[in-house]
Design a protein around this motif. Structure first.
Motif: not given
Length: 388
Positions: A307-309, A316-317, A350-353
């Protein structure tokens, strides 16, 4: 990709005018997030408008704190407009609601999901809609059955701490499914349309075949119809992907996506409508004008991006095999600054952010998915402050 090629592509498919959005919950002093898996906010002037202040890149400040633990193979974090948060669990197919004390409750399950390999209950998104049963809106879920991947939506009812999900309605089926390369991220864009990442399902032929949904980023209406301005007159928005993952838009309306490579390069791509990203003919930055090169690439041992944000035009990845969080400042619609790694090997996979409340970032570990080494409280939802 060369500039002449991009101009030809843009002339062929048209350039959509994307409004610039910020989350209405953020104050002017807080870092501003662009929408990822939530309902688009109302348009506001962008940082590139005359007289607007530029967005300063942000980075983590201090150490993360645990705000929830005991999750089982969590996949997607969905922050709702009412302040509640739902988290999908891939293998249990449950949607867990985060409570104020950090505990978790079951808000519902996706009964049709059949977990296997990398398939199961995957990405979530939300669309506010007062006409929906319950008068709140729809929770969208990307999930795997025994035969395909599907997207459905469920009406959200209740209030924070007591949310429930109603009967599902099918949005899209017949998405290629396999033990791996299922894609699975969902996001509503600034245009109010639903985007989905779809992997090649282990068959590389899908990615260059415009008649297949595999190896693509899809764009659709909230009910699964083809938007009139899609580049090929189908749901396909971009193609030539191996296993695309996170989706997020910057303040200029530019879409970015992370992607799992094969053996050499993982990618961060700048997505344009109709773009061909080369898989399986190329991997990483090949310099071939027939394909769009990734904006950034990493060796697979330090990335395996999920996931990215985007907060204040900083991407952020979350990284699985790389066990770290990457930050990548965006300089313009077509360039980024040097990536920085954070929390290397500190919290495992780490899977999601996602953007958290009031100048924070939330991310979730993924050590209970069969590939990690779980700690005592895994998996965990963590929060860290971000600032210029």
């Amino acid at each position: 990709m060369t500039d002449p090629t991009e101009r030809r592509l843009r002339r062929a498919v048209g350039t959509a005018v994307l409004v610039i959005l910020t989350l209405t919950a953020c104050s002017a002093a807080d870092p501003r997030a662009t929408p990822t898996t939530t309902t688009p906010a109302q348009p506001t002037p962008s940082a590139t408008d005359a007289g607007a202040d530029p967005l300063s890149p942000v980075h983590p400040v201090g150490e993360p704190v645990v705000i929830a633990s005991g999750l089982q193979a969590p996949w997607s974090i969905l922050r709702l407009p009412d302040g509640a948060t739902l988290i999908s669990e891939r293998d249990t197919t449950r949607l867990r609601e985060l409570l104020a004390d950090g505990s978790l409750r079951d808000a519902g399950t996706v009964a049709a999901a059949r977990p296997s390999g990398e398939g199961g209950l995957l990405g979530l998104a939300f669309l506010a809609d007062r006409a929906a049963p319950g008068g709140t809106g729809w929770v969208y879920a990307y999930y795997s059955t025994a035969a395909d991947n599907r997207i459905e939506r469920m009406p959200l009812a209740g209030s924070p701490g007591s949310h429930t999900l109603g009967a599902p309605t099918l949005v899209l089926d017949s998405i290629p499914r396999a033990g791996n390369h299922n894609g699975g991220r969902l996001a509503f864009g600034p245009d109010g349309l639903l985007y989905a990442t779809v992997g090649d399902a282990g068959d590389t032929v899908h990615s260059q075949d415009l008649d297949s949904l595999g190896g693509k980023i899809l764009r659709m209406t909230p009910t699964g119809a083809v938007p009139a301005d899609n580049p090929f007159g189908t749901l396909v928005y971009s193609f030539g992907h191996r296993n695309p993952q996170g989706l997020a838009w910057d303040s200029r309306g530019q879409l970015w996506a992370s992607e799992f490579g094969q053996n050499t390069w993982d990618e961060l791509n700048r997505i344009v409508p109709g773009g061909n990203y080369g898989w399986p003919l190329v991997e990483g930055q090949a310099g071939d004008p027939a394909y769009l090169d990734p904006e950034r690439q990493w060796s697979t041992d330090v990335a395996s991006p999920s996931g990215i944000a985007i907060v204040n035009d900083t991407i952020f990845m979350a990284s699985l095999r790389g066990q770290r969080l990457w930050s990548i400042p965006i300089l313009s619609t077509s360039s980024t600054d040097t990536p920085t790694e954070w929390f290397v090997n500190g919290y495992g996979r780490l899977r999601d952010v996602v953007s958290g409340p009031a100048g924070t970032l939330w991310f979730v570990s993924n050590n209970t998915d069969g590939r990690g080494s779980p700690a005592a409280e895994d998996d965990r939802l963590l929060q860290v402050a971000v600032a210029p």
